[in-house]
Design a protein around this motif. Structure first.
Motif, PDB file in Angstrom:
ATOM      1  N   ALA A 342       0.828  -1.210   0.000  1.00 23.49           N
ATOM      2  CA  ALA A 342       0.000   0.000   0.000  1.00 23.49           C
ATOM      3  C   ALA A 342       0.862   1.260   0.000  1.00 23.49           C
ATOM      4  CB  ALA A 342      -0.915   0.003   1.221  1.00 23.49           C
ATOM      5  N   VAL A 343       2.052   1.150   0.571  1.00 25.35           N
ATOM      6  CA  VAL A 343       2.932   2.322   0.702  1.00 25.35           C
ATOM      7  C   VAL A 343       3.974   2.387  -0.417  1.00 25.35           C
ATOM      8  CG1 VAL A 343       4.560   3.506   2.240  1.00 25.35           C
ATOM      9  CG2 VAL A 343       2.591   2.286   3.207  1.00 25.35           C
ATOM     10  N   TRP A 344       4.414   1.234  -0.915  1.00 28.08           N
ATOM     11  CA  TRP A 344       5.523   1.162  -1.871  1.00 28.08           C
ATOM     12  C   TRP A 344       5.330   2.038  -3.120  1.00 28.08           C
ATOM     13  CZ3 TRP A 344      10.440  -0.098  -1.991  1.00 28.08           C
ATOM     14  CH2 TRP A 344      11.072  -0.390  -3.207  1.00 28.08           C
ATOM     15  N   PRO A 345       4.193   2.005  -3.811  1.00 22.51           N
ATOM     16  CA  PRO A 345       4.057   2.828  -5.027  1.00 22.51           C
ATOM     17  C   PRO A 345       4.249   4.321  -4.761  1.00 22.51           C
ATOM     18  CG  PRO A 345       2.298   1.203  -4.928  1.00 22.51           C
ATOM     19  CD  PRO A 345       2.981   1.180  -3.596  1.00 22.51           C
ATOM     20  N   ALA A 346       3.705   4.808  -3.648  1.00 27.17           N
ATOM     21  CA  ALA A 346       3.868   6.229  -3.317  1.00 27.17           C
ATOM     22  C   ALA A 346       5.321   6.551  -3.011  1.00 27.17           C
ATOM     23  CB  ALA A 346       2.989   6.587  -2.119  1.00 27.17           C
ATOM     24  N   ALA A 347       6.030   5.603  -2.379  1.00 26.70           N
ATOM     25  CA  ALA A 347       7.430   5.824  -2.013  1.00 26.70           C
ATOM     26  C   ALA A 347       8.318   5.941  -3.251  1.00 26.70           C
ATOM     27  CB  ALA A 347       7.916   4.693  -1.112  1.00 26.70           C
ATOM     28  N   ILE A 348       8.178   4.993  -4.197  1.00 23.79           N
ATOM     29  CA  ILE A 348       9.059   5.046  -5.371  1.00 23.79           C
ATOM     30  C   ILE A 348       8.658   6.188  -6.310  1.00 23.79           C
ATOM     31  CG2 ILE A 348       9.730   2.635  -5.232  1.00 23.79           C
ATOM     32  CD1 ILE A 348       7.772   1.970  -7.468  1.00 23.79           C
ATOM     33  N   ALA A 349       7.389   6.559  -6.293  1.00 28.03           N
ATOM     34  CA  ALA A 349       6.974   7.728  -7.085  1.00 28.03           C
ATOM     35  C   ALA A 349       7.632   8.982  -6.537  1.00 28.03           C
ATOM     36  CB  ALA A 349       5.454   7.868  -7.059  1.00 28.03           C
ATOM     37  N   GLN A 584      11.382  11.913   1.892  1.00 32.43           N
ATOM     38  CA  GLN A 584      10.672  10.730   2.365  1.00 32.43           C
ATOM     39  C   GLN A 584      10.660   9.619   1.326  1.00 32.43           C
ATOM     40  OE1 GLN A 584       9.232   9.251   5.002  1.00 32.43           O
ATOM     41  NE2 GLN A 584      10.246  10.817   6.215  1.00 32.43           N
ATOM     42  N   GLY A 585      10.844   9.968   0.081  1.00 31.06           N
ATOM     43  CA  GLY A 585      10.964   8.942  -0.948  1.00 31.06           C
ATOM     44  C   GLY A 585      12.162   8.057  -0.659  1.00 31.06           C
ATOM     45  N   PHE A 586      13.309   8.694  -0.422  1.00 32.06           N
ATOM     46  CA  PHE A 586      14.539   7.966  -0.110  1.00 32.06           C
ATOM     47  C   PHE A 586      14.374   7.153   1.168  1.00 32.06           C
ATOM     48  CE2 PHE A 586      18.534   7.716   2.242  1.00 32.06           C
ATOM     49  CZ  PHE A 586      19.399   7.173   1.304  1.00 32.06           C
ATOM     50  N   ALA A 587      13.946   7.814   2.250  1.00 29.85           N
ATOM     51  CA  ALA A 587      13.867   7.156   3.559  1.00 29.85           C
ATOM     52  C   ALA A 587      12.915   5.966   3.542  1.00 29.85           C
ATOM     53  CB  ALA A 587      13.431   8.166   4.623  1.00 29.85           C
ATOM     54  N   THR A 588      11.745   6.148   2.929  1.00 25.54           N
ATOM     55  CA  THR A 588      10.752   5.076   2.926  1.00 25.54           C
ATOM     56  C   THR A 588      11.158   3.947   1.987  1.00 25.54           C
ATOM     57  OG1 THR A 588       9.030   6.728   3.368  1.00 25.54           O
ATOM     58  CG2 THR A 588       8.302   4.552   2.628  1.00 25.54           C
ATOM     59  N   THR A 589      11.703   4.298   0.827  1.00 27.21           N
ATOM     60  CA  THR A 589      12.055   3.282  -0.161  1.00 27.21           C
ATOM     61  C   THR A 589      13.221   2.421   0.295  1.00 27.21           C
ATOM     62  OG1 THR A 589      11.221   4.648  -1.971  1.00 27.21           O
ATOM     63  CG2 THR A 589      12.761   2.896  -2.554  1.00 27.21           C
ATOM     64  N   GLU A 590      14.262   3.027   0.859  1.00 22.26           N
ATOM     65  CA  GLU A 590      15.412   2.208   1.279  1.00 22.26           C
ATOM     66  C   GLU A 590      15.006   1.259   2.405  1.00 22.26           C
ATOM     67  OE1 GLU A 590      18.824   3.936   3.051  1.00 22.26           O
ATOM     68  OE2 GLU A 590      17.723   4.782   4.736  1.00 22.26           O
ATOM     69  N   PHE A 614      18.786 -13.351  -6.846  1.00 18.29           N
ATOM     70  CA  PHE A 614      17.420 -13.199  -6.340  1.00 18.29           C
ATOM     71  C   PHE A 614      17.177 -11.765  -5.877  1.00 18.29           C
ATOM     72  CE2 PHE A 614      14.036 -13.345  -3.185  1.00 18.29           C
ATOM     73  CZ  PHE A 614      13.087 -14.152  -3.800  1.00 18.29           C
ATOM     74  N   GLU A 615      18.157 -11.195  -5.194  1.00 23.30           N
ATOM     75  CA  GLU A 615      18.022  -9.807  -4.738  1.00 23.30           C
ATOM     76  C   GLU A 615      17.837  -8.870  -5.933  1.00 23.30           C
ATOM     77  OE1 GLU A 615      20.684  -7.882  -1.576  1.00 23.30           O
ATOM     78  OE2 GLU A 615      21.272  -6.790  -3.380  1.00 23.30           O
ATOM     79  N   LYS A 616      18.690  -9.021  -6.936  1.00 26.12           N
ATOM     80  CA  LYS A 616      18.623  -8.137  -8.112  1.00 26.12           C
ATOM     81  C   LYS A 616      17.309  -8.298  -8.857  1.00 26.12           C
ATOM     82  CE  LYS A 616      23.597  -7.850  -8.882  1.00 26.12           C
ATOM     83  NZ  LYS A 616      24.647  -8.840  -9.078  1.00 26.12           N
ATOM     84  N   GLU A 617      16.909  -9.539  -9.119  1.00 26.24           N
ATOM     85  CA  GLU A 617      15.694  -9.784  -9.906  1.00 26.24           C
ATOM     86  C   GLU A 617      14.440  -9.324  -9.162  1.00 26.24           C
ATOM     87  OE1 GLU A 617      15.765 -13.934 -10.884  1.00 26.24           O
ATOM     88  OE2 GLU A 617      17.168 -13.647 -12.567  1.00 26.24           O
ATOM     89  N   THR A 618      14.404  -9.542  -7.866  1.00 27.16           N
ATOM     90  CA  THR A 618      13.235  -9.135  -7.080  1.00 27.16           C
ATOM     91  C   THR A 618      13.114  -7.618  -7.044  1.00 27.16           C
ATOM     92  OG1 THR A 618      13.440 -11.115  -5.704  1.00 27.16           O
ATOM     93  CG2 THR A 618      12.087  -9.313  -4.841  1.00 27.16           C
ATOM     94  N   LEU A 619      14.235  -6.938  -6.841  1.00 23.32           N
ATOM     95  CA  LEU A 619      14.198  -5.478  -6.823  1.00 23.32           C
ATOM     96  C   LEU A 619      13.802  -4.917  -8.185  1.00 23.32           C
ATOM     97  CD1 LEU A 619      17.353  -4.733  -4.630  1.00 23.32           C
ATOM     98  CD2 LEU A 619      14.955  -4.449  -3.987  1.00 23.32           C
ATOM     99  N   THR A 620      14.220  -5.588  -9.250  1.00 22.41           N
ATOM    100  CA  THR A 620      13.823  -5.166 -10.594  1.00 22.41           C
ATOM    101  C   THR A 620      12.310  -5.304 -10.764  1.00 22.41           C
ATOM    102  OG1 THR A 620      15.963  -5.796 -11.537  1.00 22.41           O
ATOM    103  CG2 THR A 620      14.119  -5.593 -13.068  1.00 22.41           C
ATOM    104  N   GLU A 621      11.757  -6.437 -10.300  1.00 22.64           N
ATOM    105  CA  GLU A 621      10.305  -6.644 -10.369  1.00 22.64           C
ATOM    106  C   GLU A 621       9.540  -5.592  -9.565  1.00 22.64           C
ATOM    107  OE1 GLU A 621       9.585 -10.601  -8.997  1.00 22.64           O
ATOM    108  OE2 GLU A 621      10.727 -11.534 -10.629  1.00 22.64           O
ATOM    109  N   LEU A 622      10.156  -5.133  -8.500  1.00 17.49           N
ATOM    110  CA  LEU A 622       9.520  -4.116  -7.654  1.00 17.49           C
ATOM    111  C   LEU A 622       9.689  -2.700  -8.219  1.00 17.49           C
ATOM    112  CD1 LEU A 622      10.657  -5.394  -4.125  1.00 17.49           C
ATOM    113  CD2 LEU A 622       8.292  -5.279  -4.957  1.00 17.49           C
ATOM    114  N   ASN A 623      10.418  -2.598  -9.341  1.00 18.36           N
ATOM    115  CA  ASN A 623      10.737  -1.293  -9.928  1.00 18.36           C
ATOM    116  C   ASN A 623      11.541  -0.420  -8.961  1.00 18.36           C
ATOM    117  OD1 ASN A 623       9.357  -1.676 -12.440  1.00 18.36           O
ATOM    118  ND2 ASN A 623       7.426  -1.383 -11.341  1.00 18.36           N
TER     119      ASN A 623
END
Length: 724
Positions: A342-349, A584-590, A614-623
């Protein structure tokens, strides 16, 4: 972060807590007074009852690495004897002769773990790490002997079953339920063959956790970036002096050392104009445990994931996350993932917006670069100045560590009615000259509550980060015990006579960890087990305390210039408040990237897992934005892989932050604001004093009158608030 001292039940049952203590704590070297002429059974100071004032305190001044192994072996022997006596009691099982007896057992071992924790977390040495490697599997075997003791579990189950029919007093009922479920979760109901395999897995995991932890520590100690005078551009005078001292301490007089810890790395990446060196410092820090050498942790992680899945499979669970979250507030991985998603899309945006702003500043400066992870802090600082006319280095001039400590004492006095009085040096044994101690009393009655130890500075052998722990917790079932609590940080030690200036983030963390200490001091529980906690709830109280840093009473009275003593200007305060949601984008996303990876690793099939891939591919899927990384990359994610305390539980900081934001609104809406006496009384009564004596969700509803809502969290971070 909590590194709580273990209650008897948790100590003897929850393998994860024991292994965490056996692998993620750290250094002390003292003179060994044992001589060849002494008899074989010499007294071991680590086993002895604590003496002196304040109910007795640990003999840290007599602590010796060579005493650890024999003390642990003797402590385990004594504890197993106590457990056997309980298990073989000929009388019918009762709460008193079974549960209370278990709560009372293991006093010697509990004392030893205090010293073990200090030597592991605060004062590690190569000698201690050798002992740690040897003892970790023995501690695991010891744990299994208790958790798999059939006679003992039969008695516990009888008490539990009887309590279902005829309930005990509320806190006694809670102890029985926690004890029974802890044993059941740790394999007490398995058949003999599965129990053997379960114990063998635990033993192997304990060795892996120790190895993981020590690899990270050695990479932190092994990579230091030395600067020369012509490479200091952008750095403040206090920071330069601190780096000079760090170099001198390492025998590099005339140079400046950026050590491989967050407290040293972070300000360098924020202020240094030397981009190539920023990249080097960044890579040193984020490649800990991932350098393809004998300290590389990727193989350890793969083994840990496989063993965890196999172990919970013996208990009938599909994955580790299902098993772990059954007694947490989230209840299951789906609920935890739902919150994070619920929070992730707003964070990376928001990250995308932040990077656009930073790139514009870089372009305007003619820097001819594309923002990379080692640029984020540096250009974010420039954007902060441009957008809000706010210089975080200017803010630091008003954030003195000593004054922040006074501010925390003030808040504790206002909310909890506590008074902190410094203890004269030499009156209480400490494990390092940097450690200071305060007595804690009730302001009105003068009643003694406990002692607060503060170990603020980074040093070789001290694990990175900040944490809180107890050497003794409050209980009353066997005579009232006072609290010995400790806060531990890794601030860069200043040059002699210089003030310790910290960032706003570091000041927030300082308040956070003090919140854990207040949680320890406020305890009103009877039994040791109730001093434990639910991981996605116990961070809530400490996160809530962070809010008092930005209250007017703290700002007006404790944020003063380190040279002039003048109060922080109102114009600067206004800028700080306007910039409250900046970055907050940086703080929440990291943070969320680490929490999501933690969960996804434990939901995945680990059979042939390639951890890096696995770390790289998963993070890529998460954008995942390429301009920043996880706060804790997997190969050094000690919360999750140096033990089990936060495994599939790192999401808990955000779960707790939902409660935090919602609870903060209760204060904001009150007539007296954050110092409203009525709300503060409810805070202490329902959220601090009960510890784990009542269900966390019920405790929160008693405080707030309802469940917490996510809207306050989104608003606090400056993210779009979801429609109801």
């Amino acid at each position: 972060m909590i590194n709580s001292h273990l209650s008897t039940t948790i100590k003897t049952v929850a393998l994860s807590a024991i292994v965490l203590l056996a692998s993620c704590n750290q250094k002390k070297e003292t003179v060994n007074t044992t001589t060849e002429s002494e008899p074989k059974e010499t007294a071991n100071v680590l086993l002895e009852e604590w003496t002196g004032p304040y109910g007795g305190t640990p003999a840290f001044d007599k602590m010796n690495v060579s005493d650890i192994k024999p003390a642990l072996e003797k402590g385990m022997e004594l504890n197993l004897k106590e457990i056997d006596e309980i298990a073989n009691n000929s009388e019918a099982p009762t709460f008193e002769n079974t549960i209370v007896a278990m709560e009372r057992a293991g006093a010697e071992l509990d004392r030893i773990f205090t010293y073990y924790g200090i030597l592991s977390s605060n004062m590690s040495s190569p000698e201690f790490r050798d002992v740690q490697k040897e003892m970790a599997p023995k501690l695991s075997e010891f744990s299994s002997k208790i958790s798999q003791n059939e006679k003992l579990f039969k008695r516990i189950k009888t008490v539990y079953d009887n309590a279902q029919k005829t309930p005990l007093e509320a806190d006694q009922q809670r102890v029985v339920e926690l004890t029974y479920k802890s044993f059941a979760m740790n394999g007490a109901e398995l058949d003999e063959e599965k129990k053997k395999r379960y114990a063998a897995i635990n033993k192997e995991l304990s060795e892996l956790y120790t190895n993981f932890s020590n690899n990270v520590l050695e990479d932190e100690e092994g990579y230091v970036t030395y600067l020369t005078k012509d490479q200091l551009s952008g750095l403040s005078d206090p920071l330069i002096k601190a780096y000079a001292k760090a170099a001198t301490d390492r025998g590099q007089e005339g140079k400046y050392a950026v050590t491989n810890t967050r407290s040293s790395m972070d300000p360098f990446l924020t202020y240094s104009d030397e981009r190539a060196i920023r990249e080097k410092v960044w890579k040193n820090y984020y490649s800990r445990g991932d350098n393809g050498d004998d300290k590389d942790n990727n193989e350890n992680i793969a083994k840990i994931l496989k063993l965890r899945k196999e172990r919970v499979g013996l208990l009938g669970h599909d994955n580790y996350a299902d098993w772990r979250l059954q007694n947490r507030m989230a209840k299951n991985p789906d609920n935890a993932m739902k919150l994070m998603n619920a929070v992730w899309p707003a964070a990376i945006a928001r990250v995308k917006e932040e990077v656009t702003d930073m790139q514009a500043v870089a372009d305007a400066n003619g820097d001819k670069i594309t923002i990379e992870p080692w640029d984020y802090r540096y250009y974010a600082e420039k954007v902060r100045k441009k957008k809000y006319d706010l210089d975080s280095d200017e803010v630091k001039q008003y954030l003195q560590l000593d004054k922040l400590r006074e501010a925390m004492f003030f808040v504790a006095g206002e909310l909890f009615n506590y008074k902190f009085t410094p203890i004269e040096e030499g009156k209480i044994p400490v494990f390092h000259e940097d450690v200071k101690v305060w007595e804690v009393n009730d302001k009105t009655s003068g009643e003694h509550i406990g002692l607060w130890y503060l170990d603020p500075f980074a040093r070789p052998g001290k694990r990175s980060g900040a944490w809180a722990t107890t050497y003794r917790s409050h209980t009353t079932f066997d005579g009232k015990k006072n609290v010995l609590a400790s806060n531990n940080s890794n601030f860069v030690k200043p040059a002699p006579g210089e003030a310790v200036l910290v960032s706003w983030d570091d000041a927030t963390t300082f308040f956070h960890e003090f919140g854990h200490a207040l949680h320890f001091f406020a305890s009103e529980v009877r039994y040791p087990t109730l001093n434990g906690g639910v991981r996605d709830y116990t961070e809530f109280q400490s996160q809530l305390l962070e809010r008092w840093l930005s209250t007017d009473k703290v700002i007006d009275n404790y944020l003063v210039h380190y040279k002039t003593g003048e109060a922080i200007p109102k114009t600067l305060v206004d800028k700080i408040k306007k910039a409250a949601t900046f970055n907050q984008g940086f703080a929440t996303t990291e943070y969320l990237a680490s929490a999501l990876m933690d969960m996804k690793f434990h939901l995945a099939d680990p059979t042939n897992i390639d951890v890096d891939k696995f770390e790289k591919e998963t993070l890529t899927e998460l954008n995942m934005p390429k301009e920043l990384v996880m706060r804790h990359r997997t190969p050094h994610f000690g919360h999750v892989f140096s033990g089990e305390g936060y495994a599939t539980a790192y999401y808990g900081y955000m779960w707790a932050d939902v409660l935090t934001s919602d609870a903060a609104e209760a204060f904001a809406e009150a007539p007296g604001g954050f110092y409203d006496k009525e709300v503060a009384a409810k805070l202490v009564k329902y959220l601090f004093a009960p510890r784990n004596a009542i269900d966390p969700a019920e405790a929160y509803r008693k405080f707030r009158g309802r469940d917490a809502k996510i809207e306050a969290l989104m608003k606090d971070r400056g993210f779009p608030v979801p429609k109801s």
